[in-house]
Motif scaffolding. Structure first.
Motif, PDB file in Angstrom:
ATOM      1  N   UNK A   1       0.830  -1.203   0.000  1.00  0.00           N
ATOM      2  CA  UNK A   1       0.000   0.000   0.000  1.00  0.00           C
ATOM      3  C   UNK A   1       0.866   1.256   0.000  1.00  0.00           C
ATOM      4  N   UNK A   2       1.912   1.260   0.829  1.00  0.00           N
ATOM      5  CA  UNK A   2       2.816   2.414   0.880  1.00  0.00           C
ATOM      6  C   UNK A   2       3.568   2.589  -0.444  1.00  0.00           C
ATOM      7  N   UNK A   3       3.921   1.494  -1.089  1.00  0.00           N
ATOM      8  CA  UNK A   3       4.664   1.581  -2.348  1.00  0.00           C
ATOM      9  C   UNK A   3       3.852   2.312  -3.404  1.00  0.00           C
ATOM     10  N   UNK A   4       2.578   1.943  -3.530  1.00  0.00           N
ATOM     11  CA  UNK A   4       1.721   2.579  -4.536  1.00  0.00           C
ATOM     12  C   UNK A   4       1.308   3.982  -4.134  1.00  0.00           C
ATOM     13  N   UNK A   5       0.890   4.152  -2.892  1.00  0.00           N
ATOM     14  CA  UNK A   5       0.248   5.402  -2.474  1.00  0.00           C
ATOM     15  C   UNK A   5       1.220   6.498  -2.045  1.00  0.00           C
ATOM     16  N   UNK A   6       2.415   6.129  -1.627  1.00  0.00           N
ATOM     17  CA  UNK A   6       3.357   7.102  -1.059  1.00  0.00           C
ATOM     18  C   UNK A   6       4.662   7.165  -1.830  1.00  0.00           C
ATOM     19  N   UNK A   7       5.309   6.010  -1.979  1.00  0.00           N
ATOM     20  CA  UNK A   7       6.604   5.984  -2.645  1.00  0.00           C
ATOM     21  C   UNK A   7       6.471   6.382  -4.111  1.00  0.00           C
ATOM     22  N   UNK A   8       5.447   5.853  -4.781  1.00  0.00           N
ATOM     23  CA  UNK A   8       5.246   6.157  -6.195  1.00  0.00           C
ATOM     24  C   UNK A   8       5.148   7.650  -6.485  1.00  0.00           C
ATOM     25  N   UNK A   9       4.251   8.376  -5.827  1.00  0.00           N
ATOM     26  CA  UNK A   9       4.157   9.819  -6.070  1.00  0.00           C
ATOM     27  C   UNK A   9       5.440  10.583  -5.759  1.00  0.00           C
ATOM     28  N   UNK A  10       6.181  10.150  -4.726  1.00  0.00           N
ATOM     29  CA  UNK A  10       7.435  10.845  -4.400  1.00  0.00           C
ATOM     30  C   UNK A  10       8.485  10.603  -5.484  1.00  0.00           C
ATOM     31  N   UNK A  11       8.566   9.379  -5.990  1.00  0.00           N
ATOM     32  CA  UNK A  11       9.516   9.093  -7.059  1.00  0.00           C
ATOM     33  C   UNK A  11       9.085   9.811  -8.347  1.00  0.00           C
ATOM     34  N   UNK A  12       7.784   9.952  -8.569  1.00  0.00           N
ATOM     35  CA  UNK A  12       7.296  10.762  -9.696  1.00  0.00           C
ATOM     36  C   UNK A  12       7.855  12.172  -9.593  1.00  0.00           C
ATOM     37  N   UNK A  13       7.798  12.742  -8.392  1.00  0.00           N
ATOM     38  CA  UNK A  13       8.316  14.106  -8.198  1.00  0.00           C
ATOM     39  C   UNK A  13       9.811  14.172  -8.477  1.00  0.00           C
TER      40      UNK A  13
ATOM     41  N   UNK B   1     -10.623   9.820  14.306  1.00  0.00           N
ATOM     42  CA  UNK B   1     -11.305   9.474  15.542  1.00  0.00           C
ATOM     43  C   UNK B   1     -11.855   8.062  15.545  1.00  0.00           C
ATOM     44  N   UNK B   2     -11.658   7.322  14.450  1.00  0.00           N
ATOM     45  CA  UNK B   2     -12.252   5.988  14.322  1.00  0.00           C
ATOM     46  C   UNK B   2     -11.227   4.866  14.315  1.00  0.00           C
ATOM     47  N   UNK B   3      -9.993   5.136  13.898  1.00  0.00           N
ATOM     48  CA  UNK B   3      -8.991   4.085  13.802  1.00  0.00           C
ATOM     49  C   UNK B   3      -9.237   3.181  12.610  1.00  0.00           C
ATOM     50  N   UNK B   4      -8.555   2.036  12.596  1.00  0.00           N
ATOM     51  CA  UNK B   4      -8.697   1.094  11.492  1.00  0.00           C
ATOM     52  C   UNK B   4      -7.979   1.545  10.238  1.00  0.00           C
ATOM     53  N   UNK B   5      -8.076   0.714   9.181  1.00  0.00           N
ATOM     54  CA  UNK B   5      -7.474   1.012   7.878  1.00  0.00           C
ATOM     55  C   UNK B   5      -6.013   1.425   8.044  1.00  0.00           C
ATOM     56  N   UNK B   6      -5.251   0.638   8.773  1.00  0.00           N
ATOM     57  CA  UNK B   6      -3.876   0.997   9.101  1.00  0.00           C
ATOM     58  C   UNK B   6      -3.056   1.350   7.860  1.00  0.00           C
ATOM     59  N   UNK B   7      -3.034   0.458   6.881  1.00  0.00           N
ATOM     60  CA  UNK B   7      -2.167   0.658   5.711  1.00  0.00           C
ATOM     61  C   UNK B   7      -2.555   1.909   4.938  1.00  0.00           C
ATOM     62  N   UNK B   8      -3.846   2.068   4.668  1.00  0.00           N
ATOM     63  CA  UNK B   8      -4.297   3.185   3.843  1.00  0.00           C
ATOM     64  C   UNK B   8      -4.105   4.505   4.570  1.00  0.00           C
ATOM     65  N   UNK B   9      -4.496   4.552   5.846  1.00  0.00           N
ATOM     66  CA  UNK B   9      -4.318   5.795   6.618  1.00  0.00           C
ATOM     67  C   UNK B   9      -2.841   6.178   6.686  1.00  0.00           C
ATOM     68  N   UNK B  10      -1.992   5.203   6.985  1.00  0.00           N
ATOM     69  CA  UNK B  10      -0.559   5.486   7.087  1.00  0.00           C
ATOM     70  C   UNK B  10       0.007   5.960   5.751  1.00  0.00           C
ATOM     71  N   UNK B  11      -0.435   5.341   4.660  1.00  0.00           N
ATOM     72  CA  UNK B  11       0.107   5.714   3.346  1.00  0.00           C
ATOM     73  C   UNK B  11      -0.274   7.139   2.969  1.00  0.00           C
ATOM     74  N   UNK B  12      -1.484   7.547   3.301  1.00  0.00           N
ATOM     75  CA  UNK B  12      -1.915   8.897   2.949  1.00  0.00           C
ATOM     76  C   UNK B  12      -1.338   9.945   3.905  1.00  0.00           C
TER      77      UNK B  12
END
Length: 263
Positions: free
Chosen positions: A114-126, A169-180
């Motif tokens: 999830x982090x590779x697609x959502x976080x690393x990818x956009x940074x490498x694009x930059x 305030x709800x938690x959950x969705x660890x991977x997606x929340x962390x990636x964004x």
């Protein structure tokens, strides 16, 4: 002034495809470069290219592969020489298609993917496309009269409200929340580094609202009907924000309605 050039990363469907359609329709004679993992399988995107010969270029780019990003940047440099706007729109909720509801669901590989697609990818694009944005003509956004604050290009990272640490305030969705949340930090860092340069590049994170796409579809029953947006409506709102951007607004996150989203 030369025609603006926009690159939409993740353009085969959903928000990315809607960005391509919107810019082609409303910003004549802007050129659009659309990237996706599998152009041969992107029938609607290829059809759009047929409707706009000379204005829409489709390139193969898997945002998880640095060599793809580097190769696409080389192609854009050779064919266009500059960019005015990049929108990083591709994202995954989780490789399983479902966000984790508890620690029991967390896996190292799920987080890494999830982090590779959502976080690393956009940074490498930059990394690879920022030099082309620094050669842009500032064809998107608002230019102040003060030359020192004028921008040559804009980076837009599509974030999510659930990536806001202050709003969680709800938690959950660890991977997606962390990636964004990490993507938002990348946006902030980019805004500082690319804001020091002359010409400057504006960098923002934009939350599109809850959009009727494959990513959010399993969760639609919890969304009020008036808050479930079509891709077209969301992109129309986001483009309104983009066209109002200037250097004073760089390094921040904004909701689809233009309000600032807390980190």
């Amino acid at each position: 002034m030369a025609a603006p050039i926009a690159l939409i990363q993740g353009a085969s469907r959903g928000l990315g495809l809607a960005f391509c359609k919107h810019i082609l329709k409303t910003k004549t004679p802007a050129a659009v470069i659309a990237t996706c993992r599998n152009p041969d399988g992107a029938a609607e995107l290829r059809g759009l290219a047929g409707q706009h010969p000379g204005r829409l270029t489709v390139l193969r780019l898997d945002v998880n592969r640095e060599e793809d990003i580097r190769g696409a940047a080389d192609q854009v440099k050779e064919s266009f020489g500059r960019l005015d706007l990049i929108v990083n729109s591709s994202a995954i909720l989780h490789p399983s298609g479902k966000g984790e509801t508890s620690l029991r669901d967390v896996s190292a590989q799920g987080i890494i993917s999830t982090l590779t697609t959502n976080t690393v990818g956009p940074l490498v694009m930059a990394k690879y496309f920022a030099p082309l944005l620094q050669k842009g003509g500032g064809g998107f956004g608002q230019q102040p009269t003060e030359k020192a604050k004028q921008h040559s290009g804009i980076i837009v990272n599509i974030t999510a409200k659930v990536g806001s640490i202050g709003d969680n305030g709800l938690g959950g969705w660890y991977s997606y929340r962390m990636s964004k949340a990490a993507l938002n930090m990348a946006t902030r860092n980019l805004s500082i580094e690319l804001g020091r340069s002359r010409p400057k590049v504006v960098c923002v994170s934009l939350h599109p609202g809850t959009v009727n796409t494959d990513l959010s579809r399993p969760y639609h029953r919890n969304v009020p009907k008036d808050r479930l947006f079509s891709s077209e409506h969301s992109v129309s709102c986001l483009m309104g924000i983009i066209e109002a951007l200037n250097f004073d607004k760089t390094g921040k996150a904004y909701n689809w309605d233009g309000t600032e989203l807390p980190w």
